[in-house]
Design an enzyme around this catalytic site. Structure first.
Site, PDB file in Angstrom:
ATOM      1  N   SER A   1       5.262  -7.004   3.683  1.00 22.03           N
ATOM      2  CA  SER A   1       6.028  -7.153   4.554  1.00 22.03           C
ATOM      3  C   SER A   1       6.436  -8.446   5.017  1.00 22.03           C
ATOM      4  O   SER A   1       6.395  -9.230   4.268  1.00 22.03           O
ATOM      5  CB  SER A   1       4.858  -7.207   5.973  1.00 22.03           C
ATOM      6  OG  SER A   1       3.857  -8.098   5.731  1.00 22.03           O
TER       7      SER A   1
ATOM      8  N   LYS B   1      -1.049  -7.200  -9.284  1.00 16.07           N
ATOM      9  CA  LYS B   1      -1.757  -7.397  -8.203  1.00 16.07           C
ATOM     10  C   LYS B   1      -1.624  -6.089  -7.174  1.00 16.07           C
ATOM     11  O   LYS B   1      -0.593  -6.486  -6.212  1.00 16.07           O
ATOM     12  CB  LYS B   1      -1.855  -8.662  -7.541  1.00 16.07           C
ATOM     13  CG  LYS B   1      -3.087  -9.217  -6.881  1.00 16.07           C
ATOM     14  CD  LYS B   1      -3.672  -8.334  -5.545  1.00 16.07           C
ATOM     15  CE  LYS B   1      -2.808  -8.457  -4.253  1.00 16.07           C
ATOM     16  NZ  LYS B   1      -3.203  -7.502  -3.317  1.00 16.07           N
TER      17      LYS B   1
ATOM     18  N   PHE C   1       0.687  -1.144  -0.035  1.00 18.10           N
ATOM     19  CA  PHE C   1       0.135   0.017   0.086  1.00 18.10           C
ATOM     20  C   PHE C   1       0.883   1.331  -0.008  1.00 18.10           C
ATOM     21  O   PHE C   1       0.329   2.536  -0.346  1.00 18.10           O
ATOM     22  CB  PHE C   1      -0.761  -0.100   1.191  1.00 18.10           C
ATOM     23  CG  PHE C   1      -0.261   0.318   2.488  1.00 18.10           C
ATOM     24  CD1 PHE C   1      -0.020   1.923   2.944  1.00 18.10           C
ATOM     25  CD2 PHE C   1       0.054  -0.457   3.230  1.00 18.10           C
ATOM     26  CE1 PHE C   1       0.564   2.170   4.087  1.00 18.10           C
ATOM     27  CE2 PHE C   1       0.865  -0.116   4.730  1.00 18.10           C
ATOM     28  CZ  PHE C   1       1.046   1.286   4.877  1.00 18.10           C
TER      29      PHE C   1
ATOM     30  N   GLU D   1       9.126  -3.889  13.150  1.00 11.50           N
ATOM     31  CA  GLU D   1       8.518  -2.694  12.135  1.00 11.50           C
ATOM     32  C   GLU D   1       7.437  -1.900  12.680  1.00 11.50           C
ATOM     33  O   GLU D   1       6.372  -2.636  12.506  1.00 11.50           O
ATOM     34  CB  GLU D   1       8.867  -3.142  10.856  1.00 11.50           C
ATOM     35  CG  GLU D   1       8.660  -2.309   9.795  1.00 11.50           C
ATOM     36  CD  GLU D   1       8.255  -2.770   8.514  1.00 11.50           C
ATOM     37  OE1 GLU D   1       7.778  -3.633   8.237  1.00 11.50           O
ATOM     38  OE2 GLU D   1       8.703  -2.050   7.610  1.00 11.50           O
TER      39      GLU D   1
ATOM     40  N   GLU E   1      -5.017  -3.787  -2.026  1.00  9.85           N
ATOM     41  CA  GLU E   1      -6.445  -3.449  -2.163  1.00  9.85           C
ATOM     42  C   GLU E   1      -6.736  -2.459  -1.238  1.00  9.85           C
ATOM     43  O   GLU E   1      -7.883  -1.694  -1.473  1.00  9.85           O
ATOM     44  CB  GLU E   1      -7.230  -5.024  -1.350  1.00  9.85           C
ATOM     45  CG  GLU E   1      -7.012  -5.138   0.114  1.00  9.85           C
ATOM     46  CD  GLU E   1      -5.789  -6.071   0.228  1.00  9.85           C
ATOM     47  OE1 GLU E   1      -4.453  -5.761  -0.478  1.00  9.85           O
ATOM     48  OE2 GLU E   1      -5.739  -7.078   0.940  1.00  9.85           O
TER      49      GLU E   1
ATOM     50  N   CYS F   1       9.632   1.909   3.418  1.00  9.69           N
ATOM     51  CA  CYS F   1      10.461   0.984   4.064  1.00  9.69           C
ATOM     52  C   CYS F   1      11.730   1.365   4.184  1.00  9.69           C
ATOM     53  O   CYS F   1      12.732   0.706   4.757  1.00  9.69           O
ATOM     54  CB  CYS F   1      10.400  -0.088   2.916  1.00  9.69           C
ATOM     55  SG  CYS F   1      11.332   0.218   1.151  1.00  9.69           S
TER      56      CYS F   1
HETATM   57  P1  NAD Z   1       1.542  -6.380   3.184  1.00 13.14           P
HETATM   58  O1  NAD Z   1       2.526  -7.638   3.402  1.00 13.14           O
HETATM   59  O2  NAD Z   1       0.292  -6.574   4.139  1.00 13.14           O
HETATM   60  O3  NAD Z   1       0.683  -6.529   1.691  1.00 13.14           O
HETATM   61  C1  NAD Z   1       1.558  -6.701   0.606  1.00 13.14           C
HETATM   62  C2  NAD Z   1       0.990  -7.347  -0.500  1.00 13.14           C
HETATM   63  O4  NAD Z   1       0.601  -8.763  -0.143  1.00 13.14           O
HETATM   64  C3  NAD Z   1      -0.439  -6.773  -0.866  1.00 13.14           C
HETATM   65  O5  NAD Z   1      -0.680  -6.786  -2.338  1.00 13.14           O
HETATM   66  C4  NAD Z   1      -1.408  -7.662  -0.098  1.00 13.14           C
HETATM   67  O6  NAD Z   1      -2.912  -7.812  -0.702  1.00 13.14           O
HETATM   68  C5  NAD Z   1      -0.779  -8.993  -0.264  1.00 13.14           C
HETATM   69  N1  NAD Z   1      -1.096  -9.835   1.238  1.00 13.14           N
HETATM   70  C6  NAD Z   1      -1.498  -9.350   2.402  1.00 13.14           C
HETATM   71  N2  NAD Z   1      -1.718 -10.436   3.228  1.00 13.14           N
HETATM   72  C7  NAD Z   1      -1.498 -11.627   2.307  1.00 13.14           C
HETATM   73  C8  NAD Z   1      -1.549 -13.020   2.547  1.00 13.14           C
HETATM   74  N3  NAD Z   1      -1.788 -13.351   3.858  1.00 13.14           N
HETATM   75  N4  NAD Z   1      -1.252 -13.723   1.616  1.00 13.14           N
HETATM   76  C9  NAD Z   1      -0.973 -13.261   0.392  1.00 13.14           C
HETATM   77  N5  NAD Z   1      -0.826 -11.918   0.116  1.00 13.14           N
HETATM   78  C10 NAD Z   1      -0.885 -11.162   1.107  1.00 13.14           C
HETATM   79  O7  NAD Z   1       2.412  -5.101   3.116  1.00 13.14           O
HETATM   80  P2  NAD Z   1       1.860  -3.695   3.245  1.00 13.14           P
HETATM   81  O8  NAD Z   1       1.080  -3.374   4.529  1.00 13.14           O
HETATM   82  O9  NAD Z   1       0.791  -3.441   1.954  1.00 13.14           O
HETATM   83  O10 NAD Z   1       3.029  -2.718   3.091  1.00 13.14           O
HETATM   84  C11 NAD Z   1       3.818  -2.570   3.957  1.00 13.14           C
HETATM   85  C12 NAD Z   1       4.958  -3.400   3.986  1.00 13.14           C
HETATM   86  O11 NAD Z   1       5.869  -3.519   2.800  1.00 13.14           O
HETATM   87  C13 NAD Z   1       5.992  -3.074   5.239  1.00 13.14           C
HETATM   88  O12 NAD Z   1       6.656  -4.154   5.930  1.00 13.14           O
HETATM   89  C14 NAD Z   1       7.212  -2.334   4.368  1.00 13.14           C
HETATM   90  O13 NAD Z   1       8.477  -2.432   4.886  1.00 13.14           O
HETATM   91  C15 NAD Z   1       7.376  -3.246   3.115  1.00 13.14           C
HETATM   92  N6  NAD Z   1       7.815  -2.627   1.887  1.00 13.14           N
HETATM   93  C16 NAD Z   1       8.959  -2.930   1.700  1.00 13.14           C
HETATM   94  C17 NAD Z   1       9.633  -2.561   0.518  1.00 13.14           C
HETATM   95  C18 NAD Z   1      11.043  -2.976   0.170  1.00 13.14           C
HETATM   96  O14 NAD Z   1      11.426  -2.416  -0.827  1.00 13.14           O
HETATM   97  N7  NAD Z   1      11.833  -3.756   1.009  1.00 13.14           N
HETATM   98  C19 NAD Z   1       9.153  -1.486  -0.131  1.00 13.14           C
HETATM   99  C20 NAD Z   1       7.760  -0.934   0.301  1.00 13.14           C
HETATM  100  C21 NAD Z   1       7.146  -1.559   1.397  1.00 13.14           C
END
Ligand code: NAD
Length: 495
Positions: free
Chosen positions: A226, A173, A149, A381, A176, A281
């Site tokens: 994450s 994808k 997000f 985090e 959401e 991040c």
């Molecule tokens: P998230 O892990 O909740 O979601 C990321 C994606 O995974 C979304 O598209 C979501 O729909 C999907 N998802 C969520 N739960 C899932 C599940 N149980 N099974 C399969 N898919 C699932 O992350 P977020 O809250 O959207 O974003 C923030 C996180 O992203 C933070 O931890 C941040 O550090 C990380 N991030 C990392 C980088 C990097 O380059 N390392 C860059 C941006 C964000």
């Protein structure tokens, strides 16, 4: 209420079921639209569209593929404020910050317009008598991109421009929580001349992700999110035979040596700690202050925090809201944990006055001193506007703390000692390092990614590693006979 749909084979497509999610405007605290949540059948339709588009896209000339990417670059550049406004509405970050996000994505599009050069193979003549060896790069096929997000425009753009220019077809994808940016991008790619089916958007949650991970026609997955989900995606995707790069969470430290310019450090800590409400991040979440400068540095950071204006990102504010009420409550819970753990809450962001609707998901910038590395405030985090200060007695103690961490995304050292900085870049176990630069996000022609729990898989995003990820190499050994045929020889050729 309008519904954000899928974009499949060049058209907006509704869901096969009525499963939907709510999309909020975080500054207003209300849902402004709903988003389709894909079922497996919707995922199959998106993947089928990408599979069917692949053969002719792969065989479209490099020149044409580059030209379409260049057209997209021109449209994006001319209309970037439109995309930034969508990002601000559904994410909450300020408009200038959203524009910055779009600009960083645009730079990857620009990198991808040079694909003809990046796509070159190599050629060695006469490796043996009359035998030449050469390598050629080819696209993989259908690739899945799953994004978080916090960068609804930039993170997809880390991947799809390179994937598409290299001849792959894509199913994106998006999160959401903010799905509209992806649709805007899909429409502009079509306007740029991209054939239908080359870029598809599949809206949804875990069902959509699992469908991409399992489907035999998906060759590769680029994931950002994450750490627990990144690890899951890596393990499941590779178990299904796919190439996977999964970028995870982070906890980034700024090591401040006593000789640093403390005014520069204080400004940098504010920018990197509270920009985008700490939902980056590459945010700095821990300042590691090497004594005796901690008191002076904490005072300088705290005094600057008084001037930060929190509010609706469409107004003239420094920092916007958090993404959801639930996330805001989770982040503010860490302030209670800090108090229970006997850390010093220097600035408490709860109950702050804002320039925005009272229902928004607000939490003001928070500064916590004397944080222990055994506290959850240090270990987790937090992903919000909470900056911790850990006090140490030496460079070695600070380095050990950073290297003992489970993440290894970004870090920064602030010092005027070039030797110390050089030693730090050599010794620190982190993928992206800033020297007197707080957020060392690499430019598009270098690669983005961390170590340890911040990256699963061995390939980073964009730059040459991005090209490597979205291509595979064939090595050809060829002999064109001249009239003097050498006769039968069962051994390897020796000359
Ligand atoms: P998230 O892990 O909740 O979601 C990321 C994606 O995974 C979304 O598209 C979501 O729909 C999907 N998802 C969520 N739960 C899932 C599940 N149980 N099974 C399969 N898919 C699932 O992350 P977020 O809250 O959207 O974003 C923030 C996180 O992203 C933070 O931890 C941040 O550090 C990380 N991030 C990392 C980088 C990097 O380059 N390392 C860059 C941006 C964000």
């Amino acid at each position: 209420m309008t519904k954000v749909m899928h974009f499949i084979n060049g058209k907006l497509v509704d869901n096969s079921s009525n499963r939907v999610g709510k999309v909020f405007d975080p500054a207003l605290g209300v849902d402004v639209r709903e988003v389709a949540l894909a079922e497996e059948a919707d995922a199959s339709a998106a993947i089928r569209s990408a599979s069917e588009a692949f053969p002719s896209w792969r065989d479209t000339s490099l020149t044409k593929r580059q030209q379409i990417m260049f057209n997209f670059r021109e449209i994006l550049n001319a209309k970037k404020e439109e995309l930034a406004a969508i990002v601000t509405e559904e994410h909450g970050k300020t408009l200038p910050d959203a524009l910055g996000e779009v600009t960083r994505g645009l730079e990857v599009v620009e990198f991808a317009t040079g694909m003809a050069n990046l796509f070159k193979g190599s050629y060695s003549e006469s490796v043996s008598t009359s035998i030449d060896v050469y390598s050629i790069k080819q696209p993989l096929g259908v690739v899945g991109i799953i994004s978080p997000f916090n960068f609804p425009a930039m993170v997809p753009m880390w991947f799809f421009p390179i994937a598409i220019a290299a001849g792959n077809t894509v199913v994106l994808k998006p999160s959401e929580k903010n799905p509209s940016a992806a649709i805007w991008i899909a429409e502009k790619l079509k306007e740029a001349g991209l054939p239908d089916g080359v870029f598809n958007v599949l809206q949804g949650d875990k069902v959509a992700v699992d469908s991409l991970l399992k489907h035999p026609d998906v060759q590769a997955i680029s994931f950002v999110g994450s750490t627990p989900i990144a690890q899951y995606v890596y393990e499941s995707g590779t178990a299904h035979g796919k190439r996977v790069q999964a970028l995870g969470g982070a906890k980034n430290h700024m090591l401040v040596l006593p000789d640093a310019d403390l005014d520069l450090v204080a400004d940098s800590a504010i920018n990197a700690g509270f920009g985008s409400a700490g939902e980056r991040c590459m945010a700095i979440s821990v300042v590691v202050a090497v004594e005796p400068i901690a008191d002076e540095l904490v005072a300088k950071i705290a005094s600057r925090m008084k001037d930060l204006k929190v509010g609706d990102g469409r107004r003239n504010c420094d920092m916007g809201p958090l993404i959801t009420a639930e996330h805001r409550d989770k982040v503010s819970g860490y302030i209670d944990i800090a108090i229970a753990d006997k850390a010093t809450v220097v600035v408490d962001g709860r109950g702050i006055e804002v320039d925005g609707d009272s229902s928004g998901f607000w939490l003001g910038p928070t500064l916590i001193d004397n944080v222990s590395t055994s506290s959850k405030v240090y270990q987790d985090e937090i992903f919000g506007p909470v900056l911790s200060v850990v006090r140490v007695q030496s460079y070695q103690e600070g380095l050990k703390i950073i290297n003992d961490g489970r993440y290894g995304n970004g870090t920064a050292i602030f010092t005027n000692d070039g030797g110390a900085a050089r030693r730090f870049q050599n010794e620190v176990e982190v993928g992206m390092i800033g020297i007197n630069v707080p957020i060392p996000v690499p430019v598009s022609y270098y690669s983005f990614g961390g170590f340890k729990s911040s990256l699963f898989g061995d390939t980073k995003a964009h730059g040459l590693q991005g090209v490597h990820f979205f291509t595979r190499e064939k090595t050809v050994t060829s002999r064109w006979l001249d009239p003097s045929h050498g006769g039968i020889n069962l051994g390897f050729p020796q000359n």
